[in-house]
Structure formats: structure tokens, C-alpha cells
Design a protein around this motif. Structure first.
Motif, mmCIF file in Angstrom:
data_model
loop_
_atom_site.group_PDB
_atom_site.id
_atom_site.type_symbol
_atom_site.label_atom_id
_atom_site.label_comp_id
_atom_site.label_asym_id
_atom_site.label_seq_id
_atom_site.Cartn_x
_atom_site.Cartn_y
_atom_site.Cartn_z
ATOM 1 N N GLU A 12 40.639 44.352 40.650
ATOM 2 C CA GLU A 12 40.484 43.144 41.774
ATOM 3 C C GLU A 12 41.617 44.053 42.491
ATOM 4 N N GLN A 48 37.444 38.802 38.184
ATOM 5 C CA GLN A 48 37.563 37.280 38.200
ATOM 6 C C GLN A 48 37.550 37.607 36.467
ATOM 7 N N THR A 64 31.335 31.915 45.555
ATOM 8 C CA THR A 64 32.172 33.119 45.885
ATOM 9 C C THR A 64 30.803 34.027 45.000
ATOM 10 N N ARG A 90 29.656 38.180 44.567
ATOM 11 C CA ARG A 90 30.499 39.178 43.699
ATOM 12 C C ARG A 90 29.235 39.705 42.910
#
Lengths: 463, 463
Positions: B344, B383, B292, B296
């Protein structure tokens, strides 16, 4: 808060527009005509911007007339062509906002002339002086030029460790790094028990990143370090620091001739860069610090480099008829006086001396076929002598092992270093440049303590 | 010795010319047709160059057929369009010179899959792997991007001291630096006598260059540090190192809003730079480390930054209905789980939380008018949570003195720091970014020990 840099404003040709600048007052002079001249500096360049503050300003009596050197202000006003002689543009202030006044009685920088010795004691304020502002910009420029040079040639910037157990030269005096309680050390058999220390063993501050840089050069080609290194030597001279920054490139698939070429190109790049980019600061150094500075640097931008063997260098020195403080004979290390004779008198240009006797150089330098000398080089510049030391590294596993034994080093400590030769060994070479010595050389500053923000020397660690 | 970088050769369109490259063998495959394919890597890029070595080469049996991964060779030959599918160009070797063979039996990197844990034990060889080659180039790119960003904005690169007596946070666990004989410490009144130590007093490794950087910002405007910092914390996590590099900009004439803007611009610049400049390496990370990653980073190049107060952030967390491991209430520090929820879940974009309770932040942060909070900020990314911490600094001499006293610090230790507010004080602000955390973020690497060449952690100091 938006502001323009004074360096940009001074180069501006777009007149009669509104500008906002902020900085520190260098001087204020009140005119009988009912206004004040303020010389403002914001660190963006050596020069000051002249501000005209009229007594019609609301805070003229309350603020402007209380401005002394060191006060911090923001000025908004009209940029105009200057009437006076000293500058091309000036600002007619519409507003003078004072962030912080500076009382002249207490301010240590009030006095016109302060010695460099005294300024070291107030190292938190000395960047406010002309000299240390210029040094800061020069140091920055040399850093940028260093990264620019190596990046353009495909070198990777590498962060080698600061805390280490390896002593590159097998000889450097290292600072110990510990978390053990110094008032209550754990002991085993009467000795300090380092197994209880943070890393479980005795650790110290690096004297060089070279050996670790070799591991990366032997994997990725070209790398360079630019980081702090340390010497716990009790040297109180104008050329020694306990903490200083080093630049250490390392090249794979390279021999000593490649190394010498890289060193020459790097030095010429640095000199050209500061001459091209630090005009106002270099003019100041040339005027106030060393009046031969610009001439010397300009001559070094493209002067040829003489490459001679150590053996020939000794020959020249012995036959020179000069009286040296230290006698010269084959097998002794060259002293600064010898180095300077070679570059200043014998060749009148930079000199690279190569192939030194193995006995006076480190174990990792490649043994030449004569078995008496190693592929080491020192780059000598006028005024200072050695500025760069480098070598081709021993890439033959068996010879390296022999040299480690002869140097009375512990083979186990260098197993990993020997591995680089066991597995796909390559010819490789590199050098080291003491960054502060280069700042000294490019500024003409006499004492190395005055080219690093907060110098660390024996007995001295303020701030 | 002249060679071309494989990165340049692979991008070359000038066919049928002679090229010389040098590097390390990644693989060798012998064809039944009487020739060998050699995949060669020289570190200049992620990709390998394919070399065709024909059995008509004089040393085909003696050298070429003994090439194993890790061997170092120089190849001269003709650059041709590749017949195979995997690459656009290849080299038909006219000469294969072997610098160093690599015996497969002893070579630790022979095995196809080696764990990152095992590779840490052979940190001198791991840069030869795909992963650590890519990390080295990414780390270099992030360094270049950092200097480029700040230089373009008129910040000067500043070298703050590594050995220091000042403890920035008043709380950091510092390594001691000493030259005292640990087996025979000088004592006075039963305590270690530091007057006999190198600096004449107790010294340690810096935890931050901020306070010293402030002295230069308060003289020259904008500066930044990029150097090693240290924590003697016994933290064995995947996010902690005892030695790591920090980037710390400091701006004069700036408030917290300026600081937040600078942080956002810097982060966006870094992400854009690595996406634009580290293509092959980023593709590798995205394929092998974190699938990912690219998505990102691409989303972060220009995503907006939500700025909220700590008070509002706590409100959002309390009302979220989420079950957190650590309870949230006004006055407690935010944990990683809270930070990640905000960026997030709550905002789905980077978040800057500002104005934290004074009790949980350092003494030097500017007290807000509410007297309950200080002008601090944390920048939160998905993250990872906090990636940057910063603040506007207390610029009022009287308030700063009060805060020092309240924090039970020794006023005499901060006399020089207070001087910056006594003499021409300016509003100023800055932040710190842990460089390894950024390398981790841009590579997706799980453990911070794998993004610095030679990691230092409790009990671990090899090389």
C-alpha cells in the motif's frame, strides 16, 4: 520455462520450426544408424511424441544413452514430418536436457505388466502409467462437463459443509470428527463430554450435501454441489469407497418430471462430452479395458429414456420368468440384477423408475397422493443399474413433520429444514450422482479404487 | 414447469409477449388504483422484476393481498415496457399462483435491518437476503473463473484426499477422523488402539492437497486442486475458518518465476472476471459493503506486480521509519502490517516477496544457493496483505532428505514423497489460495463467516 504441450505439437501443421517440449521418457530405442528414438509423454494427451536424438549431441553418451522410462527431459529441436509410420510429426533434437534420470533397477514401473492391485500400493507413481494418465484426463473432462452443464442452465455451484452434525438419510454410517485427546477423553457421567470438543458437540463427515443445498435452492432457484462425501461402511467391494465425490443438483419450482429430464440431459451431456473431448484416452479404454465401451457410450448419447413406475417395474420383473438371486415383490428394494434386467433386457434403453414405496425411501421425499409411494426416482443404465437417485422433496410442512415423526427422527434436529416449508415453500427436486461411479462407467474400469487418485477404503489410507 | 429466469426477462427486448416467471416476493405495495406492485426475485440476478397484479385477478383478495416478503409465487403475464422509473420492463400479471405464503409475524427476515451476527444463526434463511444472494453468485463466479483459468492453461482438476495420514506442513493442527466408539475406546498398553479404527491407523482431515498434487504434477505436468481443507486451530478471528476451500495449482517444469507469473495471471483473471460478470452484485457490494471496492478491483486488473526479495523487503521496512506493532528484522516472518505497508505504501501495487529465510518456511521448499533462503513467495495485495503463498519445491533427493531430517520429521512418512525425486525428478512449483479470503477480497465483506454458506468455527457447527 517455456514449453509447448505435446498435445499441441502433435496437432501442429507448422513444420520445420523450433519447438521446446518437456516430459517423461516412455521408451528409448537405439538405432544402429547412430541415433536414438525417444518416446516422450508430458501428460497433455495420451499419445507420445517421437524425438530423434543423434549421436552428434554433446551429451549423447553421457545422458541420452542413459535415458530409461521415467526420466524427465526437456528437448529443443526441429519439428518435422515423420519418416516412420506411427506418427505424423517428430522432433529432431538439437538439445536434450535431462532434469532427472530414472534408474531402471529401482523403478517400480519398469516391469511391463503390473497389476492394478500392485499399482494401488504405489498410488504416488501410478499416474505415470498409460491407464492412470487416461483416467486423470477423463476425470478432469467429466468435472469440466459437469460444471459446464449446470452453469449453462443457471445453476450456482454451492459448497455445502463437510463437517456436520446432520445425517441426511438418518441412516448413513458417519465418520466422527474430533479434536479430543483420544488417550484422555473428558467424561461426564461416564460418557464422552463433547461439550469439550472443538465444535462443542458431536460432529461427523457429511454423507450428502442435499439438505443444505435445499436451503439455497429455496432461496436462489437452482444450485448444485460437487464435493466429497463419506460413508463409514465396512464395504470391501469394487463399487464402494469410504470417501467419494458427489454431484447433487437441486432445483426450485421443479417436480419429479423436471428432475428426470435434468438427469437425462446431464447424463447425455457427459457421454457426448467425453466422446467429443477424450478421443485418445477413450480409444485406449476401449482397446485395453472394455471393448464394448465406445459402442455403449455412443448408443447412450441420444437413446430415449423409458419412464415407468416402481409398481410397473415390479410387475415386469415378476412376469419376466427370469430367475433372480433376490426375489422381487412390491415393497422390496430393487437389486442391481433387477435394475439391469429392466434396462438391458426389458427396455434395452435407459430406464427411470419412479414412485417407490415410502417404506424403503427417505423421509424427505414427497408423499404421493396414493399415500403408499413417494416421488422418488432411480436412473438405470445398462451394465451398472442405478447411476442416479433423486426425488421431489416434501414441500408441505405438515406432511414433512409427520414423516419425520414416523421415521423416528428427532424433530428438533430438523427445525431449520422444516423452516424452508414454513416460509414461502416451493416445490423442489434434485438428485445425486456418485462421481466415481460415472468415471468407472465412462472408462470401463472394473474397480472404483482405480478411478480416484488416492482411494480410501476399510484398512487402507496410504498417502 | 417451464419458467424464464428473471435475469433473462429483464434483459429482454421482445415486448408484449407472454412470460412465466417464478420466485420469491421481496415487497408488495398496494396502489389506491386497485392493483398491487410485487417485486419478485428468483436468485438469477440481483435485480427484482416488477409485477403488476390487478384486482381483477380471481385470487386478488384471497392470495395477492396476502403476499408478504418471502412468499413463493409463479406469475404468468405480459411483458411490457415499464411506466415507472426504476426498471425498463415489467409484467402485467394474468395469473399469480402462490406456492407458499410467508407469514410476516414468524418470519425472521421481516425486520428491515438484521445484523450479520444474527444472520449467522439463521444460515438456512440468510441466502434469501440481498447480501447473501450476491455472495452466492460471486462465489459461483469465482469458482467458474478458477476452473476456466486453469483449464485454459492445460491444468487438470485433481481430487486429492480429504481423509489422510499426512500432515503437509508438519505443523498444522489436524482434526482426527475415527469410527471408534468414543465411549468405549479399544486400548493397548493404555493407549488408544488405532489398529481397530476404520483405516487401521490414526487418520485426520487434510490441511493441504499439495504433497499429493505433486505426485500428479510429476507425472502429468500441470494440475490443480479445488477442495475443502481444515485447521483445528482455536482461532476466533474474522479471517479464520476451521473448514475452508483452497485452490492449489502445481506445475512441472516450472521454477519460482513461473509460479509468480501464474499467480499474477490468476489473480488478474479473477478480478477481471467478477467485474465483467457480476455487475449488479458488485454494484451492491460497492454501495453497501465497501465503497472503495470497485475502484480497487479495477486498478488490480492490470496493475504491475513488483517482485522483491525478502531481504530487500526487510530492508525497506526497517528504513521506512514506520512504527509497527511487531518489530522487523531479518529472520522473522512478515506480519500483515508489514505486508500492507509494502503493497500500500512502499510500492502502491501488488508485491511478490520471494526467497524467505529457510527457518520460517516449510521443509519442501527449494533451498537457494545461498543456503540461507528458500524459493518461497508470498503475493501481497492492498487491504489484506498475503493472498497467495507458494514455492518452488525441493527437487533434489539428497537435499530434500536432509531438510526432512533437519525439520525433525519422520523420514518413513515421506518415502513416497522422496520417490518423486528419485525417479525422473523435475523442477516444479505451485501455490495455494484460500478461496474464502478471495471471496472476502472481491466482496469487501468484513467477516469470513459471511462468505461461505455454513461456516465452521470453534464452538459453531449449526446445520
Amino acid at each position: 520455462m517455456k514449453r509447448e504441450f505435446i498435445g499441441d505439437v502433435l496437432g501442429s501443421t507448422d513444420m520445420d520450426r523450433e519447438v521446446t517440449v518437456a516430459g517423461w521418457v516412455k521408451t528409448r530405442r537405439d538405432s544402429k544408424g547412430g541415433f536414438s528414438f525417444i518416446e516422450l509423454n508430458d501428460g497433455s494427451c495420451f499419445a507420445n511424441l517421437q524425438v530423434i536424438a543423434d549421436n552428434t549431441l554433446a551429451n549423447y553418451a553421457g545422458d541420452v544413452q542413459k535415458l530409461f522410462p521415467g526420466a524427465a527431459v526437456r528437448v529443443t529441436g526441429k519439428l518435422v514430418a515423420s519418416q516412420g509410420g506411427g506418427q505424423s510429426v517428430e522432433v529432431q533434437a538439437a538439445e536434450v536436457h535431462v532434469f532427472g534420470h530414472c534408474e531402471p533397477d529401482d523403478y517400480p514401473l519398469q516391469k511391463k505388466r503390473i497389476s492394478f492391485e500392485r499399482l494401488r500400493e504405489i498410488a504416488h507413481l501410478r499416474p505415470r502409467t498409460n491407464t492412470f494418465g487416461a483416467i486423470t484426463r477423463l476425470r478432469n473432462a467429466l468435472s469440466v462437463a459437469t460444471h459446464g452443464f449446470f452453469q449453462a442452465r443457471g445453476f450456482y455451484y454451492l459448497h455445502t459443509p463437510i463437517i456436520t452434525t446432520s445425517d441426511c438419510e438418518g441412516a448413513g454410517e458417519m465418520f466422527a470428527v474430533t479434536t479430543l485427546d483420544q488417550d484422555n477423553l473428558p467424561k461426564v457421567d461416564g460418557k464422552t463430554d463433547y461439550s469439550k470438543d472443538f465444535f462443542g458437540k458431536k460432529a461427523g463427515l457429511t454423507v450428502s450435501g442435499q439438505l443444505e443445498a435445499e436451503t439455497y435452492a429455496c432461496a436462489l432457484g437452482n444450485v448444485y454441489t460437487f464435493g466429497p462425501t463419506f460413508r463409514a461402511e465396512n464395504s470391501n467391494t469394487r463399487r464402494h469407497l469410504a470417501e467419494f465425490w458427489m454431484v447433487e443438483p437441486e432445483m426450485a419450482f421443479a417436480d419429479l418430471a423436471d428432475d428426470a429430464e435434468l438427469a437425462r440431459d446431464y447424463l447425455q451431456h457427459l457421454f457426448r462430452y467425453v466422446l467429443d473431448n477424450c478421443g485418445g484416452d477413450m480409444d485406449f479404454f476401449n482397446k485395453r479395458i472394455d471393448t464394448t465401451l465406445l459402442e455403449r457410450l455412443e448408443s447412450l448419447v441420444d437413446s430415449p429414456y423409458e419412464i415407468i413406475s416402481y409398481t410397473d417395474a415390479v410387475d415386469i420383473l415378476v412376469k419376466s420368468g427370469e430367475t433372480f438371486d433376490y426375489p422381487v415383490e412390491w415393497g422390496t428394494d430393487l437389486q442391481s440384477e433387477h435394475e439391469r434386467y429392466l434396462t438391458e433386457q426389458a427396455f434395452k434403453t435407459p430406464v427411470i423408475v419412479r414412485d417407490y414405496p415410502r417404506e424403503i425411501k427417505a423421509f424427505y421425499m414427497r408423499l404421493n397422493d396414493d399415500e403408499r409411494t413417494v416421488a422418488a426416482m432411480d436412473v438405470l443404465l445398462p451394465q451398472v443399474g442405478e447411476i442416479i437417485g433423486g426425488s421431489q422433496r416434501e414441500d408441505r410442512a405438515d406432511v414433512l413433520r409427520r414423516r419425520i415423526a414416523e421415521s423416528h427422527l428427532e424433530p428438533d434436529d430438523y427445525g431449520w429444514y422444516c423452516d424452508l416449508r414454513r416460509f414461502g415453500s416451493v416445490p423442489h427436486a434434485g438428485f445425486g450422482l456418485g462421481f466415481e461411479r460415472m468415471v468407472q462407467f465412462c472408462s470401463g474400469m472394473h474397480n472404483i479404487r482405480d478411478v480416484i487418485p488416492f482411494p480410501r477404503t476399510p484398512g487402507s489410507i496410504a498417502f
